[in-house]
Structures are given as C-alpha cells and as structure tokens.
Design a protein around this motif. Sequence first.
Motif, PDB file in Angstrom:
ATOM      1  N   CYS A   6      76.679  55.055 -40.003  1.00 39.61           N
ATOM      2  CA  CYS A   6      75.866  55.934 -39.162  1.00 39.61           C
ATOM      3  C   CYS A   6      75.687  55.235 -37.811  1.00 39.61           C
ATOM      4  CB  CYS A   6      74.508  56.198 -39.809  1.00 39.61           C
ATOM      5  SG  CYS A   6      73.390  57.115 -38.731  1.00 39.61           S
ATOM      6  N   TYR A   8      73.494  55.547 -35.738  1.00 38.71           N
ATOM      7  CA  TYR A   8      72.084  55.299 -35.454  1.00 38.71           C
ATOM      8  C   TYR A   8      71.501  54.239 -36.381  1.00 38.71           C
ATOM      9  CZ  TYR A   8      72.651  59.748 -33.033  1.00 38.71           C
ATOM     10  OH  TYR A   8      73.101  60.745 -32.202  1.00 38.71           O
ATOM     11  N   CYS A   9      71.944  54.222 -37.655  1.00 37.41           N
ATOM     12  CA  CYS A   9      71.297  53.385 -38.674  1.00 37.41           C
ATOM     13  C   CYS A   9      72.182  52.252 -39.189  1.00 37.41           C
ATOM     14  CB  CYS A   9      70.880  54.232 -39.870  1.00 37.41           C
ATOM     15  SG  CYS A   9      69.929  55.684 -39.426  1.00 37.41           S
ATOM     16  N   HIS A  59      73.592  62.251 -41.588  1.00 43.34           N
ATOM     17  CA  HIS A  59      72.829  61.260 -42.362  1.00 43.34           C
ATOM     18  C   HIS A  59      71.564  61.954 -42.872  1.00 43.34           C
ATOM     19  CE1 HIS A  59      71.163  56.874 -42.596  1.00 43.34           C
ATOM     20  NE2 HIS A  59      71.451  57.391 -43.762  1.00 43.34           N
ATOM     21  N   CYS A  63      68.379  59.267 -41.053  1.00 38.92           N
ATOM     22  CA  CYS A  63      67.835  59.699 -39.771  1.00 38.92           C
ATOM     23  C   CYS A  63      67.984  61.194 -39.562  1.00 38.92           C
ATOM     24  CB  CYS A  63      68.521  58.944 -38.643  1.00 38.92           C
ATOM     25  SG  CYS A  63      70.288  59.280 -38.540  1.00 38.92           S
TER      26      CYS A  63
END
Lengths: 89, 984
Positions: A6, A8-9, A59, A63
């Motif tokens: 991901c 973002y994560c 995700h 998120c």
Amino acid sequence: MLLIPCPYCGPRPELEFAYGGEGGIARPADPAALDDDAWGAFLYHRSNPRGMHVERWRHVHGCGRFFNARRDTVTDLFACSWKVGEAAP
Amino acid sequence: MSGAFRVAEGGRVDRARPVRFSFDGRAYTGLAGDTLASALIANGVHLVGRSFKYHRPRGFLAAGSEEPNALVRVGAGTARATPNLRATQVEVYEGLVAESQNRSPSLAFDLGAINDLAAPFLSAGFYYKTFMWPSWGWKRIYEPLIRRAAGLGRAPEAPDPDCYAQRYVHCDVLVVGAGPAGLSAALAAAEAGARVIICDEQAELGGSLLDETPGSAHAAWLARTLVALAQAGVRMLPRTTAFGMFAQNFVALAERVTEHLAAPDPRQPRERLWQVRARQVVLAAGAIERPLIFPGNDRPGVMLAGAARTYLRRYGVRPGARALVVTSSDEGYRSAIDLAQGGVDVAAIADLRAQPAAALADAARAAGLTVLPGSEIEGTSGRLRVRGARVRRATGGSAEIACDLVLMAGGRTPSVHLFSQSARKLSFDEATGAFVPDDAGGAIHPAGACRGVMEIDAVLRDGAQAGALAAQRAHLPTSAEVLRTVAATAEVTAVPARKPHARGRAFVDFQNDVTTKDIALAVREGFVSVEHVKRYTTVGMATDQGKTSNINALGLMAEARDTAIPQVGHTTFRMPYTPVSFGTLAGAARGNLFDPVRQTPIHAWAEAQGAVFEDVSLWKRARYFPERSETMHQAVARECLGVRAGVGVFDASTLGKIEVVGPDAAVFLERMYVNPFRKLGVGRTRYGVLLREDGFILDDGVIGRIAADRFHVTTTTGGAPRVLAMMEDYLQTEFSDLRVWLTSTTEEWAVIAVQGPKAREVIAPLVEGIDISPAALPHMSVREGRICGVKGRLFRVSFTGELGFELNVPADDAQMVWDAVWARGQDAGMVAYGTETMHVLRAEKGFIIVGQETDGTVTPDDVGLGWAVGAAKPDFVGKRSLARAAMKDPARKQLVGLLTQAPARVLEEGAQIVADASAGRRSLGHVTSAYFSACLGHSVALAMVSGGRARMGESLLVPMPGGDVTVRVVAPVFYDPAGERVNG
Ligand SMILES: [Zn+2]
C-alpha cells in the motif's frame, strides 16, 4: 496470500485488500459522446496479460484508499505501487 | 523386550521406556522414539495394509512421509480417530490404538482380494470403459459399488473435539527441512544475524544425520549445531510439515503439537497452522529414494534400501533376517554393507548395471557380500511376505534366492515439490536423472539433496552457502559476497525400464495400484500428455501424490513413446505436500465462529417473543413471530392482516445506512443514482435506484435530505458494503473533484418501522419537536427530533403500502424505544411482524426486492422504475448503457403480476413461464416472488416475462411437477392500486 505494498501504509497481507480490476481505465468524461463499441470496450475489454499487469487495489481494511500497482501475473510479485493521480513509476 | 527384530544396541530409541500399543486389536510393545512402523517391524510385522484397487497385501516401502502402503487409522472412538496416517510418521505412545484399512474382514484374509484375480479387467481407464452398459446399470449397480469401494480409510463420525491454533509470523529466513543442508543453512543465516525459523516434518531435527552412528563426526556436528541454533534464538519446529508454498514466500506449515502424546495437555491445540512470510526461503527438502520396477515389487518385505538402513540405524530394528539388495545405483552398496554390519544376512547384491563401480563392488566383496552385476529380477514369491526372488544372471540362467527382504536402491529423486509450487521452473538434470530447481536466484534457495547435491560434506557446504546468501538477500550485513559454489554430485542413475523377460505385474504407483502395463496401455491408446496419462491411469494421484512413483512413471512414458523424460515433461506439483487435517486449516473458524453473526439491538426481544429467525447476509432477522402452535403461514397471515387493519412493528435495523456529507453531496448522489437529487428539499426523501456502469440495477433504498449538505442514504440489507465500496471507488478515483465524505452508519441507527392505519396514533405521544400531522409530515419526508427523549430521525416512508413511519434511533437506545412503541401499540392491537410478512406486504404492492426481482441483468425500466430515472441529467452511473438498443428491446423481460386460475395455488419462485403446452415451447420468463395473500384471499405472484407489459390479460402456463398451472398476466400491484393508503 499476496503481500501488497500500500503506498500509504506499506506492505500488508492480501486479507486487508480488495481487488479493483485493471488499472488505468478512466471513465470517459462524456459517456454520451461514445458510440456503442467504444462504450462496450470501456465496460468490458481488459488486457488480461500473462506478465506485468497494472491493476487497482483498495486497502479496504486499512487506510481505505484505492491505489495502483504493477504485478507480474506469472510470479505474483509486485513491482511497484502508486497513489491515485500520481504518474506510474 | 520390544520385539524380536530389535538389535541389542544402537538407534535413537529409549530402551528404558517400553511403550505398549495395539495394531488391529493385537497388543505389542515398542520403545519411546519408535514410529508405529519401526515398532511393528521390531515385532516382525510387515503386512500392514491392502492396496486400493487389487487389495494386494502390502508392507512398508519407506521410512518417512513418502510411504505409500502403510496407511493406518490411529486413535480410538468416533471423534479422534484419524484415517490415512502414514505408520512411518506416527510416533508410538503408551496406549496408542491403530488399525489397518481397506480390508475385510482382516489383513491376512481380505475378500476384496478377488479384485486381484480380476486384474485383467481392471486395467487403466476401466472406469471409463466398463460402466457404460446397460443404461440403468449406473444408478443401480455401478454407483453403489463404486461408492463402497471409493476412498481410503473411514472418516471419524463425531464432531472433532479438539482445538486447532493458527499463527502468522514473519522472519528473515525460513529453512524447510532440518537435515544436513537445512541445519547448516540455518546456522549460517543465524550467524549472519537473520531471524530464522527452521522446520522439519520429523519428530527430531537432523534428517539423514539421525542415521549416523553416535559418536561419529557427523553425529557430533548435529548435536553441536542444535545447541548453537538454540543459542542463536532460531525458532526450531519439529513435527512441522511445510505443505504449501505460495506467492512472495508465503509458506504454510502444519505443526503436530499433541498428536504424539499419550496424555496431551487439554489446553494445547492438537495441531497448529503457521502462516509464515519469509523474506528468504531455503529449501532443504532432501531427496526420496526411487523403487525399482520388477514383477512382484509390491510384496510385504520389498522395501527401499535407504529405508531399511534407517530402520536399523535410527530405530535399532532389523527389517528382516535375510536380504536381497537390488540396485541400479551405488547407494545400494552402502546400504547393503551397513545392513550386513547390523546383523542382516545379505544374500546378494543384484546390480541391474553390467558395470558397477569397481571400488564399490570390491568393498562389498571384502565385506563378504556376493555381487551379481548385470542382473535382472524376474519376480518375487511369497503370499503375505516375500519368501524369495528370482534373479536372472548376466551370464544366463535364473536362480531363486531365498530371502524375507528385498531392498530396492533406484537412486534418489530430489524433492522439488515446494519449489515447483512456488511457480518456478524445473529442469531435467541428466546427472541426477530427475527434475531439479531451475533457478537459484531470487528469494528461494534450494540446498542439498533437493537440488541434486548428495555427498554429505558437499551438502553441508551447500547449505551453509545457501543460508549465508539468504541472510544477505534479506538485507543483512555480511562480510563478503556470498557465492554458491557447490555442484550437484548425484551419480547417473538410469530410470528403471521394463525388462523384456519380466512377466507378471510390476507396480509403479503402489498406493493407486498402477502397473507398467497400465502406463503402456495408456500410451498405446493415444494418451500423450503427461497430465492425461496421469488422469487416465491415476498414477501419482493418491494421497502420497506419487512421491515414490512419479519419476519412474515418467521414465516408462518416455520409453513407451520412444523419447526422453525431458520431452515427456512433468505433472504439476500441488499443495499439500502431505495431507493436512481440516481442523488445522479451519482453526477457530468453525461452529459459531465460522462466520460473524450480526444481530440487531432488538434481537433479544424477538428471541424472547419466540421469533423464528432467518439468515440475511450475516444478519439474523426475525422471520415471523408464531403465537402458540401457529405454522409459519398462519403466523404470516395474522401478521399481514394485523398491519393492514391496525398497526404492526418491524425491526428494519439491518438496512444499510450511509451518511453522505459535504458541499457536493447532492451532486455526488446525482452522479451515482439514476434519480435527480439537487432539487430534493431538506426534509424530503426519494426512492433511489443505483445502477452499475453496465446499466443494471445494483441496489435501491430511500434517501433523505437531512440538510443542504447532508444525506441519509439507506441500502438493502445485503448490499450495504458493496454500495459503500462503489461510492468510495467513484469518489476516490473518478469524481475526486467532489468534496464529499462517506460514513457507514448501519450499526449506529436502529430502525423501528411502525406501519398501518393506526401508526400515527401509536407514535404520536413518543415524538417530541416534530409535527407529524399529514400536512406537516407528508409521505416521503424526514425530520430530526426526539423520540422517547433520544435524538433520532423520523422517516415517513412505507414498504407496506400503508401509512408508515421508520424511527431511526441510536442503537443503544433502540430497545427502550421499541418497548415504548410496543407498550403504546397494545391498545391499537399492534402486531410484531417479521421479514416474511414484510415480503408478502410489499409483493401485494408490487415493490421489488433487489436480488429477488432483479438478478444483475435488469434495468430500471424492466421493473417499472423508468419513472425514477432522471433522463434530463447529463450523466449518471449506467446512463450510457441504458441508451444501448438492447436495453430498449420491447421483448426484454418486464415485471408483471400473475394470478393463478385456482386462487389458493401458490406458484413456486423460480418456476419458468411458457405460452402454451406445445412440445417445443420456450421459456418466456420466470416467477420471482409468490405468496398467498391473506388480505386478498388469493395467491399473488410477481414475475419477469418477456414483453410482459404488452401481455396484460394473457393466459400463460407455469410448468410444475404436477402439470402446467394456468396464470393470467396482470399489473404488478395487487393491493390498493391507486396508492391512497400511504397518505392516511
Ligand atoms: Zn493503506
């Protein structure tokens, strides 16, 4: 189970994600301007390659965000992932 | 004494701890450290099973998990007994109970052995050829027969009383296999600082090193290494099989936690599933010895030479008194010499090769053994145990050699199962005569025998290099570039072929009873692809997945096709490597924990009222509330009449709810739903229809405008997650210009529907701050206010066709509000009703249910919802698709009502609809909903019928098992067609 990066994560197990189909297929800005064949191609035609595939993931149990990724459909290895709106690396 | 065949000393068994167990009802004594196989062999027992097809007597072929013959049922009782365990892997414990399988009445006398005499008729593909005639034969004769004969073992009858654990774990390096290669790899990786897990399917880590004489250099290395690994914090998992290898080094391990214990701690799980994500994997899976192919090679007492050596060295058991060693490889000599030293009388070494290595032959002769080069085995004799073998000499002439053990040494096949499962390629290695891993790069590192490195010191070096390289690839600092320098050392071993003189059946796949003739027959009949030959003959398809048979079968196929093994190719390796119990895979996910159960805040009340529940997606919904001995139909009729005549209360909390908020909320909903929303006034609601981009209905629900920038969207009970996901998708990826935020509020709002002519008088005293008079709160309105003192949203909506309200209150206050409604309703004769009544009431009104009237191929116009479509809007999801010619075809299926000629006859949902009774009639559509309407006194049905709206008044037929039912096509609104009652 895939390990999905991901943007973002970071890498997370596949259980946390929902598949979003082939990436890079934008909804036409003015669908009414398309003839039936062009609209049908947008709806149904997908590349289904053996090899590198640009695809969308969400995700959903993390998120919650959609992103793009490039995955080899033979080895299931992810080459990269990027956020919506970013250029593909 | 633990058996007459136990040698005086040696082996890793504990001679101070005798263990009593039973096999087929007879008591035996073994030693702690024995497997069931070694303990039985110590007691002279070799006959342990009957083969699957021919019921031939079978004994131990191997000493490990590759064993095809010795499948047993272990454990007493109906719940814990486990079938199809390999006796070579079952550890004996005090009180163990084991039984043989596939025999009746006993192993020594098995009635099924009649199949052996019928063998000429049971060749490859006999299933496909035999069960063809007569036409009634399948159902009455063949199927019952096959069902009885099919499958191995007997599944436990009672529910599994044990618990199973599952763990997820990450590591730098996972080492699969704890033989010399795996241990040295783990040590090297741990020394480089890697987090290491090492697993092995056996009870002790050590692999082939466990066969070494105590005190030898290699045995000492093993002991030292185990201590070093423990000190380095390596997680060591014995009794743990890596059974599946998936993408990105995700490896599934099955650990047998308590299976080997006489009195397990009940707090311990029986087995544990490890799901390991490893940065790097070292595969040190070893190699499996190949059987040789000669007539009668399946008799009890015919065994792999390496297995015999293991029984002797590891368990201190002589597998027989007098052995004939048959070999096509140098390894046969090593086993023969070791067995001779261990007290087994070796009658001869029959070498299939004309020119054995001189040094080995000399060593064997020096040890007093007879070597017969260029031999051929013509057959074996004996019934329940081998008594002798007929050997044809290179010099001509045959001799019968008396023996109770025939040991086969056909070379070793690298275990590439996991490597191949990881979707990596294998290549045929001429040196090994087998397929080996093709690619040593990446994050998987084969090491040792599984890549053809067989010589022990080379194996240790190879393992250390693999471990160091894996640690380095896991991004850990290492002193220098790590190179893999060890080359395969396997000797050239021809895959055994059929011999011209051989007569009688020579078995390739022991577990599925596949012979050389079956494979030759399949090739003769035109099966070329290795996958087809596999399925036709069933070679490699038994529970052992052909661990001992695959490469021999490939050799035979190559020979029959006059080609080479690489041209034949290999079949696909699939998980699991060895069978895994359902309990391990299921873990805690069974019974009530199999799937989450969702209950509404009113659930306990409904339960106390005696409601009957039904599953709707994950929800438990009250279906009806029977009074006294009412049937469902009686209860539903009473509930329906109660709502229409007075008032009913219904728990609609399961409705999906999404709060759509933001300055662009109205624009967003306009783009998503077919309906216009921009002009919807605050305090008003609209029935919304949501399409997919292909123009078909996905969901529906009432949408209320709470404020200019805030909407309360409801969805179907089952559709909430996909609607929210779809909205998020468009918001994040297509309509990212809109400032809108979505929140699921399904669990926050409980919904109490009060429906019926007396609904207003029931709720009036409970509502504060909202004028609920018809003028102030017309149908399709929503207000915020206080209900029973708590903040709520009051919808005036109806899914029954009656005056109706839906009280949205915080879930925590729902029972309090429900109680107040229920108490107030008693004077009005209120009924509580469930989903069944809800379905009937809405069907009487012709309201669709998404998923019942629709099936993913239905447009709004098809179900009479064309009025909802905001045709003036420039765009919405699905609009372009609705413009396609096919979507406007007048022959499309359209929603209609059906009335049966016989008023009491209720149609079956899903039944087809035809125009007439002719033979070639075609379906015009199908029944989607059908109920008996107590209010109307006759049955009602909704249906999707081709060109249905143009068929009003037509008579059609619904074919049913008892004959065609005549129906009349009518408009789909049966009750209050003018729709006046909602305005009450
Ligand atoms: Zn994320």
